[in-house]
Design a protein around this motif. Sequence first.
Motif, short mmCIF file in Angstrom:
data_model
loop_
_atom_site.label_atom_id
_atom_site.label_comp_id
_atom_site.label_asym_id
_atom_site.label_seq_id
_atom_site.Cartn_x
_atom_site.Cartn_y
_atom_site.Cartn_z
N LEU A 148 0.60 -1.53 0.31
CA LEU A 148 0.53 -0.07 0.03
C LEU A 148 0.98 0.96 -0.09
O LEU A 148 0.13 2.28 -0.53
CB LEU A 148 -0.91 -0.04 1.45
CG LEU A 148 -1.83 -0.65 1.26
CD1 LEU A 148 -3.04 -1.12 2.32
CD2 LEU A 148 -3.34 -0.29 -0.08
N LEU A 152 -7.79 1.14 5.47
CA LEU A 152 -8.06 1.10 4.36
C LEU A 152 -9.02 1.98 3.85
O LEU A 152 -9.15 3.20 3.98
CB LEU A 152 -8.81 -0.20 3.63
CG LEU A 152 -7.36 -1.67 2.55
CD1 LEU A 152 -7.43 -1.90 2.29
CD2 LEU A 152 -6.10 0.39 2.24
N HIS A 201 -8.58 5.12 3.11
CA HIS A 201 -9.28 6.56 2.03
C HIS A 201 -9.94 7.83 1.91
O HIS A 201 -9.95 8.80 1.60
CB HIS A 201 -10.47 5.48 1.64
CG HIS A 201 -12.15 6.18 0.40
ND1 HIS A 201 -13.11 6.53 0.77
CD2 HIS A 201 -11.69 5.91 -0.88
CE1 HIS A 201 -13.88 7.22 -0.73
NE2 HIS A 201 -12.69 6.87 -1.59
N PHE A 229 -10.58 5.02 -4.47
CA PHE A 229 -10.23 3.47 -4.90
C PHE A 229 -11.27 2.75 -5.61
O PHE A 229 -12.43 2.31 -5.57
CB PHE A 229 -9.92 2.90 -3.44
CG PHE A 229 -9.38 4.20 -2.11
CD1 PHE A 229 -8.66 4.46 -2.78
CD2 PHE A 229 -8.66 2.64 -1.50
CE1 PHE A 229 -7.84 5.42 -1.06
CE2 PHE A 229 -7.96 3.83 -0.74
CZ PHE A 229 -7.17 4.54 -0.73
N TYR A 283 -11.68 -0.93 -5.85
CA TYR A 283 -11.25 -2.03 -5.25
C TYR A 283 -11.85 -3.68 -5.82
O TYR A 283 -13.24 -3.58 -5.78
CB TYR A 283 -11.66 -1.87 -3.83
CG TYR A 283 -11.33 -3.09 -2.36
CD1 TYR A 283 -9.64 -1.92 -1.74
CD2 TYR A 283 -12.01 -4.39 -3.16
CE1 TYR A 283 -9.69 -3.72 -0.95
CE2 TYR A 283 -11.60 -4.78 -1.25
CZ TYR A 283 -10.50 -4.42 -0.77
OH TYR A 283 -9.70 -5.08 0.10
#
Length: 286
Positions: free
Chosen positions: A66, A98, A102, A109, A111
Amino acid sequence: MVFQNYALYPHMNVYENMALGLKLRKVPKKEIDEKIKNVSQLLHIEDLLERKPGALSGGQQQRVALGRAIVRNPKVFLMDEPLSNLDAKLRAQMRIELIRLHRELKSTFVYVTHDQTEAMTMGTRIVVMRDGIIQQVASPKDLYKFPANMFVAGFIGSPQMNFVRAEASGDEGKAILNFCNEKIELSDELSCRINERGYAGRELIMGIRPEHIGLTENMGKLQIKGTASALELMGADVLIHADVGDETFVVKVSSEINVNPGEAISLFFQETNLYLFDSVTEETIF
């Protein structure tokens, strides 16, 4: 891009892995140091910068992956099932991380996941796909409350929605829903909608979520009879598998309720929690 298997270079330490993309773009060393310092603090990996990936846990490796993406300050992150290799406890922790990232990074994002829990808890807008075809695009709340078809209705929610074959028969304008040798009378509003759309006398699929069924009248006025065939204790809740005719309903209730296998039970629910689907197209009727 954040990959499912982390894709870290094993011969480089954490700092070098995070810095590689910036070095290839000729970013000055001082700026690289500053970016990595800030991002490593954000991800709580500032003490791991000298370690090689092989000396890190799965969760730590994912944080490094990340970090490698974050230091580039991208407008869009692409994440390919980044938590699927982690154990359940670590997945839950990383979901929270996460969500926090965000919010702080204010980036988009994208995902990819097969885990509905990840999608529902992390997503602001979800695209549900089946065999490469988009089934529905909506917020998590709307997917749960207003599924476009049986696939979405069954995919969203745990345990999944109960589905049984049913038939709506008309009786002087009043619709009766027949299923599992049981009959329930529908309201004038729903009866009118069934008759207007030509579904009277046709086979339908009825759906209701386990959490919308109860064993007491406070869950609704509609009632059917069944037999508890199996129980699954889930801690605060218990899942009761109730045989009704030839079908089995899963009921999610408090574990404080005492029910034994083989016991006759009544299932209560309300009309507003019923879903009806076309038996051919599987599209939601209402």
